[in-house]
Every structure is written in C-alpha cells, then in structure tokens.
Design an enzyme around this catalytic site. Structure first.
Site, PDB file in Angstrom:
ATOM      1  N   GLY A   1      22.834 103.764  49.672  1.00 52.63           N
ATOM      2  CA  GLY A   1      21.943 105.042  49.638  1.00 52.63           C
ATOM      3  C   GLY A   1      21.267 105.567  48.501  1.00 52.63           C
ATOM      4  O   GLY A   1      22.292 105.573  47.342  1.00 52.63           O
ATOM      5  N   ALA A   2      20.019 105.984  48.393  1.00 54.20           N
ATOM      6  CA  ALA A   2      19.411 106.147  46.966  1.00 54.20           C
ATOM      7  C   ALA A   2      18.897 107.413  47.157  1.00 54.20           C
ATOM      8  O   ALA A   2      17.683 107.752  46.830  1.00 54.20           O
ATOM      9  CB  ALA A   2      18.336 105.011  46.785  1.00 54.20           C
ATOM     10  N   GLY A   3      19.710 108.318  47.469  1.00 52.75           N
ATOM     11  CA  GLY A   3      19.210 109.894  47.333  1.00 52.75           C
ATOM     12  C   GLY A   3      19.684 110.521  46.191  1.00 52.75           C
ATOM     13  O   GLY A   3      20.096 109.646  45.217  1.00 52.75           O
TER      14      GLY A   3
ATOM     15  N   GLY B   1      22.565 111.554  45.373  1.00 57.14           N
ATOM     16  CA  GLY B   1      23.788 110.977  44.855  1.00 57.14           C
ATOM     17  C   GLY B   1      23.821 109.500  44.389  1.00 57.14           C
ATOM     18  O   GLY B   1      24.077 109.076  43.364  1.00 57.14           O
TER      19      GLY B   1
ATOM     20  N   CYS C   1      24.699 123.307  55.686  1.00 58.64           N
ATOM     21  CA  CYS C   1      23.727 123.490  54.776  1.00 58.64           C
ATOM     22  C   CYS C   1      22.944 124.903  55.129  1.00 58.64           C
ATOM     23  O   CYS C   1      21.857 124.613  56.169  1.00 58.64           O
ATOM     24  CB  CYS C   1      22.853 122.096  54.962  1.00 58.64           C
ATOM     25  SG  CYS C   1      21.762 122.032  53.471  1.00 58.64           S
TER      26      CYS C   1
ATOM     27  N   GLY D   1      23.768 119.955  44.945  1.00 60.13           N
ATOM     28  CA  GLY D   1      23.469 119.220  43.702  1.00 60.13           C
ATOM     29  C   GLY D   1      24.591 118.919  42.586  1.00 60.13           C
ATOM     30  O   GLY D   1      24.855 118.031  42.019  1.00 60.13           O
TER      31      GLY D   1
ATOM     32  N   CYS E   1      22.919 127.131  43.483  1.00 64.39           N
ATOM     33  CA  CYS E   1      21.840 126.808  44.269  1.00 64.39           C
ATOM     34  C   CYS E   1      20.492 127.691  44.018  1.00 64.39           C
ATOM     35  O   CYS E   1      20.662 129.045  43.688  1.00 64.39           O
ATOM     36  CB  CYS E   1      22.099 127.049  45.728  1.00 64.39           C
ATOM     37  SG  CYS E   1      21.895 125.781  46.680  1.00 64.39           S
TER      38      CYS E   1
ATOM     39  N   LYS F   1      12.908 126.688  39.810  1.00 65.40           N
ATOM     40  CA  LYS F   1      13.009 125.363  40.915  1.00 65.40           C
ATOM     41  C   LYS F   1      11.954 124.337  40.594  1.00 65.40           C
ATOM     42  O   LYS F   1      12.150 123.222  40.908  1.00 65.40           O
ATOM     43  CB  LYS F   1      12.962 126.303  42.317  1.00 65.40           C
ATOM     44  CG  LYS F   1      12.952 125.294  43.535  1.00 65.40           C
ATOM     45  CD  LYS F   1      14.002 125.451  44.576  1.00 65.40           C
ATOM     46  CE  LYS F   1      14.442 124.325  45.514  1.00 65.40           C
ATOM     47  NZ  LYS F   1      15.514 124.659  46.042  1.00 65.40           N
TER      48      LYS F   1
HETATM   49  C1  LIG Z   1      16.220 120.711  52.830  1.00 64.17           C
HETATM   50  C2  LIG Z   1      17.398 120.678  52.139  1.00 64.17           C
HETATM   51  C3  LIG Z   1      17.127 121.219  50.876  1.00 64.17           C
HETATM   52  C4  LIG Z   1      18.033 121.234  49.938  1.00 64.17           C
HETATM   53  N1  LIG Z   1      17.922 121.896  48.656  1.00 64.17           N
HETATM   54  C5  LIG Z   1      19.183 121.835  47.920  1.00 64.17           C
HETATM   55  C6  LIG Z   1      19.095 122.544  46.540  1.00 64.17           C
HETATM   56  O1  LIG Z   1      17.810 123.174  46.340  1.00 64.17           O
HETATM   57  N2  LIG Z   1      19.935 122.381  45.795  1.00 64.17           N
HETATM   58  C7  LIG Z   1      21.057 121.696  46.066  1.00 64.17           C
HETATM   59  O2  LIG Z   1      22.085 121.673  45.011  1.00 64.17           O
HETATM   60  N3  LIG Z   1      21.262 121.133  47.029  1.00 64.17           N
HETATM   61  C8  LIG Z   1      20.190 121.152  48.140  1.00 64.17           C
HETATM   62  N4  LIG Z   1      20.511 120.496  49.200  1.00 64.17           N
HETATM   63  C9  LIG Z   1      21.703 119.823  49.731  1.00 64.17           C
HETATM   64  C10 LIG Z   1      21.816 118.343  48.855  1.00 64.17           C
HETATM   65  O3  LIG Z   1      21.715 118.544  47.430  1.00 64.17           O
HETATM   66  C11 LIG Z   1      20.931 117.489  49.401  1.00 64.17           C
HETATM   67  O4  LIG Z   1      21.116 117.265  50.831  1.00 64.17           O
HETATM   68  C12 LIG Z   1      21.124 116.016  48.668  1.00 64.17           C
HETATM   69  O5  LIG Z   1      19.750 115.386  49.068  1.00 64.17           O
HETATM   70  C13 LIG Z   1      22.263 115.153  49.186  1.00 64.17           C
HETATM   71  O6  LIG Z   1      22.209 113.951  48.431  1.00 64.17           O
HETATM   72  P1  LIG Z   1      22.789 112.891  49.057  1.00 64.17           P
HETATM   73  O7  LIG Z   1      22.631 111.800  47.921  1.00 64.17           O
HETATM   74  O8  LIG Z   1      24.589 113.197  49.269  1.00 64.17           O
HETATM   75  O9  LIG Z   1      22.107 112.434  50.263  1.00 64.17           O
HETATM   76  P2  LIG Z   1      20.638 111.941  50.648  1.00 64.17           P
HETATM   77  O10 LIG Z   1      19.987 112.831  49.696  1.00 64.17           O
HETATM   78  O11 LIG Z   1      20.506 112.447  52.067  1.00 64.17           O
HETATM   79  O12 LIG Z   1      20.580 110.668  50.235  1.00 64.17           O
HETATM   80  C14 LIG Z   1      21.210 109.485  51.354  1.00 64.17           C
HETATM   81  C15 LIG Z   1      20.222 108.183  51.213  1.00 64.17           C
HETATM   82  O13 LIG Z   1      20.961 107.208  51.846  1.00 64.17           O
HETATM   83  C16 LIG Z   1      19.900 106.627  52.716  1.00 64.17           C
HETATM   84  N5  LIG Z   1      20.642 105.831  53.858  1.00 64.17           N
HETATM   85  C17 LIG Z   1      21.322 106.523  54.993  1.00 64.17           C
HETATM   86  N6  LIG Z   1      21.510 105.951  55.795  1.00 64.17           N
HETATM   87  C18 LIG Z   1      21.467 104.423  55.447  1.00 64.17           C
HETATM   88  C19 LIG Z   1      21.913 103.127  55.652  1.00 64.17           C
HETATM   89  N7  LIG Z   1      22.370 102.933  56.929  1.00 64.17           N
HETATM   90  N8  LIG Z   1      21.445 102.208  54.782  1.00 64.17           N
HETATM   91  C20 LIG Z   1      21.036 102.409  53.523  1.00 64.17           C
HETATM   92  N9  LIG Z   1      20.576 103.693  53.276  1.00 64.17           N
HETATM   93  C21 LIG Z   1      20.983 104.731  54.150  1.00 64.17           C
HETATM   94  C22 LIG Z   1      18.948 107.712  53.009  1.00 64.17           C
HETATM   95  O14 LIG Z   1      17.701 107.167  53.337  1.00 64.17           O
HETATM   96  C23 LIG Z   1      18.901 108.398  51.872  1.00 64.17           C
HETATM   97  O15 LIG Z   1      17.901 107.772  50.780  1.00 64.17           O
HETATM   98  C24 LIG Z   1      19.250 120.604  50.335  1.00 64.17           C
HETATM   99  C25 LIG Z   1      19.430 119.937  51.533  1.00 64.17           C
HETATM  100  C26 LIG Z   1      18.396 119.853  52.352  1.00 64.17           C
HETATM  101  C27 LIG Z   1      18.573 119.182  53.597  1.00 64.17           C
END
Ligand SMILES: Cc1cc2nc3c(=O)[nH]c(=O)nc-3n(C[C@H](O)[C@H](O)[C@H](O)COP(=O)(O)OP(=O)(O)OC[C@H]3O[C@@H](n4cnc5c(N)ncnc54)[C@H](O)[C@@H]3O)c2cc1C
Length: 423
Positions: A8-10, A12, A160, A321, A354, A389
């Site tokens: 996962g490259a979000g 986190g 969320c 975040g 937030c 922001k």
């Molecule tokens: C619309 C929205 C707005 C938000 N705004 C804020 C904000 O303003 N401030 C804040 O602090 N938080 C915010 N959040 C909450 C949180 O910070 C975010 O959701 C954040 O993107 C979470 O990071 P993550 O790395 O856990 O997951 P994600 O960012 O969802 O990353 C997960 C990654 O894993 C990949 N993945 C999934 N399944 C697989 C698989 N099987 N194989 C390989 N890769 C895979 C995905 O494609 C993605 O790239 C927000 C959430 C949402 C939905």
C-alpha cells in the site's frame, strides 16, 4: 540482509517506505507494493468533485521518486498472504518472501452493506478515492444542470466523518458560486449520535460549532441515521432514538447523494486467523506489531481500533494523518530494532489533527490524545484553516517527492496552530 515489504502506497505506506529506507540503509531491501502506479493525496478528493483540483495536481507517480531513495516499487495488487510461510502473492503472478511485512492497505469500502449504495450500484457517489471523486464530479455537473435535493453524510458503521462535513460545506460553496443553491435543498444524514461527534465523542465544541455552520448554510440534518436502502433517487433512512428504537422512517428524494461508507479490511487479508478481526482490520499491539505473526506490522486505516463507546447506530473511530504518521514512525524504529536483535520499544501516541475546508473558511480540531479524556481538545474556525489545508496539501506532496522523513504534523502543524508547547 533483511527484506521488508510494504503493501500500500497511500499516506501510510509511502511514508513507511521512506522512513524504513532511511532507518535501514543500503544493506537491507525495502520493497513497496501498490495496486496503482500513482500516490494519491486522499484529503484533497473533495476538491476534485467540485473542480477545484485536477487529478495531476493531487497525485504523483510512485516509482521515479521512491527509486531515487533505493526503494524498489512493484505495481501490482496483493492477492494472497501466507503469514506462516512469510510469503505474498501478487496480481502480476510474482511470489515474494519477506523478513518483515508492513500492511498499509487502507480500507475496503463496504458500500454493499446498504442496498443500492455506492458508485458501482449507482445509488450514491463517494469521494473516498480519486476515481470516485471524479465520478462524483460528473454527478455534481448534472446537478447544476438539473437542480434538485442533495444528501451528504455517512452510512451506518462509518468511521470517517470529517470529509462528509467538508464535502457538504464545499458543495454548498460551489452551488452558491454557480448561483443554483436556492433551488437545491441540502440534508446531512449521519450515523453519528449528534452533529460534531466525528466518531470521537466530539472534540471541544465541535457540536455547537458544526451545528451552527450547517444552520448558517441552510443544511438540515438527521442524526442517529440508519440508512437502509437507496433506490432510484430515493434514500430510506431510519432515524433511531437514544435506545436504538426507530423514531421515524424518512424517505428522502435526491438528485445527488455523497455518503461515506463503512470501512472493512481488504479481501486478501480477511479471514486470516490471528492477523485480522472479523471485519478484516489488522490487529496490532502497542508497537504496531501483530501479536500472532510478529514479523507483520501495520499502520493507517487498515488497523483494528475498537469503537470507544456504543452509539445507537454503529460508528467507528477515525484514523487520521497525525496518528498514521506516529504509527509509521514507531513501526520503522521497531523493525530496525528487531533486525538489530533488540525488542521493539517504540509506541505511537494516537493524536488527531484535522483541517476541514469549508470553501473560503474552514474548521480545525486537535484531540490529544484522540480518545477522551484528553489533555487537549481544541476546535477553531477561520479563513486560515482553508489556507493551511492548501499549504498542507502542497507540503505533503513535496514530502512524498523528496522522501523527507521529518514528521510533518509535529514539525509544521502544531507550530502553525500555536499549540506545540501544550503537552
Ligand atoms: C475523502 C477523505 C478525506 C480525508 N481527509 C483527511 C484529512 O484532511 N486529514 C486527515 O488527517 N485524514 C484524512 N482522511 C483520513 C486518512 O488520513 C486518509 O484516509 C488516508 O489516506 C489514510 O491513509 P492509509 O495509508 O491508511 O490508506 P490509503 O491512503 O487508503 O492507502 C492505501 C493504499 O493501499 C493500496 N491498496 C489497497 N489494496 C491493495 C492491495 N490489495 N494491493 C496493493 N495495494 C493495495 C491503495 O490503492 C492505496 O494506495 C481522509 C479520508 C478520506 C476518505
């Protein structure tokens, strides 16, 4: 030499890959696996839906940037995890073995839990992913051409809530700019027991402040809302009382609806005994490490955090975040310690900051720790939040390009908000 694989490259996973590489150096391999070629900055998705951003402004290709830091990138989806073999299978047919695995897969979106909901079923739109936000934009364009009622909010089990408020406020602003708002009644439908609960039992005066903001924008609301079905422009919502009994059933017609779904763990992890809870979220201890499979660590939205108190309609705890940054930092230190033969000691403090944009103004909340009782519960509104922001978006995308491992929230946000000396 150890091999550490990050899935996962979000927010986190990208941060974890950079931090791990900086900690472990050249003698160990860090491999980053993601099902998409680009890093997408999820917090900016609501701006995509109202045409304030384009895809290229909030996403960057992963490979060229991580490669510069010596991180190997694999563009493929995880399809199978065999934790006892320390092995993963990917959608491109590869099988990889690891010494340590870091799961940062974010959520699977459980639209199917409400009949007819979600972009695939066609009932409601979403801003949870960049592609969803782009689809949502088409729906908003149609709304402007054919004005009618709007529903924004969160489904039962959602965790969320911030982005739902944010979307309601910026959509209101957008519709006013387009001079059609007077033809469009708006309703905020949420599983929260009260406005501003946010899955956190409120933060400071979030209730009063967000109610006031909704009132000032003529946005009505329904709380304790159990959305049970969506069909052909009609949303069926059971409003519950404090004891969980149905107080009223609403039939709400709409032309445009954006409802955040409940989250669950991604399919390849679901059902792995000892690794995940019944919803597929990864179980971690205070060191971000799975208690059964000790070489698996996890951070971000995919980890299991039990709800902190019962609400008439189920709600979850948001993972935002600041706490994700702290989790990533802790697990990087702990994996390094384990590779060096010492036990993990680093624990993440789960704080929340937030910034909710409201178009030209915004609201910021800080909860330290995230779960009450708290040392800091702070909620403020102002134009500066909107500007902060934008600055945060630019800075975070830059950080992901250069691989900067400075803790962004601690370094920038707390100082910017003037509360860096409180704890
Ligand atoms: C619309 C929205 C707005 C938000 N705004 C804020 C904000 O303003 N401030 C804040 O602090 N938080 C915010 N959040 C909450 C949180 O910070 C975010 O959701 C954040 O993107 C979470 O990071 P993550 O790395 O856990 O997951 P994600 O960012 O969802 O990353 C997960 C990654 O894993 C990949 N993945 C999934 N399944 C697989 C698989 N099987 N194989 C390989 N890769 C895979 C995905 O494609 C993605 O790239 C927000 C959430 C949402 C939905």
């Amino acid at each position: 030499m150890a091999t550490v694989i990050v899935i996962g490259a979000g927010l986190g996973g990208m941060s974890a890959a950079y931090e791990l590489k900086a900690e472990l150096g050249k003698q160990h391999d860090v491999i980053l696996v993601n099902d998409k070629p680009d890093f997408e900055f999820t917090p900016s998705n609501p701006w995509i839906a109202v045409q304030w951003r384009e895809r290229k402004e909030i996403s960057i290709p992963i490979e060229p940037y991580v490669k510069k830091k010596g991180i190997q990138f694999v563009h493929a989806a995880l399809t199978k995890l065999e934790p006892t073999e320390r092995q993963i299978s990917l959608s491109d047919g590869q099988t990889l073995r690891y010494d340590f695995l870091v799961l940062c897969t974010g959520p699977a979106l459980a639209f199917e839990e409400v009949t007819g909901a979600g972009p695939d079923a066609g009932g409601t739109t979403s801003v949870c992913t960049l592609s969803h936000a782009e689809e949502c934009r088409h729906n908003v364009t149609e709304l402007i051409e054919h004005p009618g009622p709007v529903i924004v909010g969160a489904m039962p089990g959602a965790s969320c809530f911030g982005p739902a408020y944010e979307y309601a406020f910026i959509l209101d602003r957008h519709l006013r700019d387009k001079k059609v708002r007077k033809h469009i009644p708006m309703t905020f439908v949420t599983s929260e027991p009260y406005i501003g609960h946010l899955g956190l039992n409120g933060v400071g005066d979030s209730k009063g402040m967000l109610e006031s903001e909704l009132r000032m924008r003529d946005i009505h609301w329904i709380c304790n809302a159990r959305t049970v079905g969506v069909k052909e422009g009609m949303m069926i919502v059971e409003e519950l009382d404090e004891d969980g009994n149905i107080k009223r059933t609403h039939q709400l017609p709409y032309h445009h609806a954006m409802m955040l779904p409940a989250f669950k763990g991604i399919a390849p992890l679901r059902g792995i005994e000892g690794l995940v809870n019944p919803r597929g979220f990864v179980i971690v201890d205070e060191f971000q490490r799975n208690p059964v499979f000790n070489e698996i660590y996890s951070a971000g939205v995919c980890i299991a955090i039990p709800p902190q108190h019962k609400t008439p309609v189920p709600t979850g705890v948001p993972k935002t975040g600041y706490m994700i940054e702290a989790m990533v930092r802790a697990l990087s230190h702990n994996i390094k310690a384990e590779i060096n033969g010492t036990p993990p000691t680093c624990k993440a403090v789960w704080n929340a900051i937030c910034l909710a944009d409201m178009g030209d103004t915004g609201a910021a909340f800080v909860a330290m720790p995230q779960i009450p009782p708290r040392n800091v519960a702070w909620f403020k509104k102002g134009k500066w939040v909107h500007l902060a922001k934008i600055a945060f978006e630019k800075y975070f995308l830059h950080k992901m390009q250069v691989g900067d491992t400075e803790p962004l929230y601690e370094k920038l946000m707390l100082k910017y908000l003037g509360i860096d000396k409180i704890e």
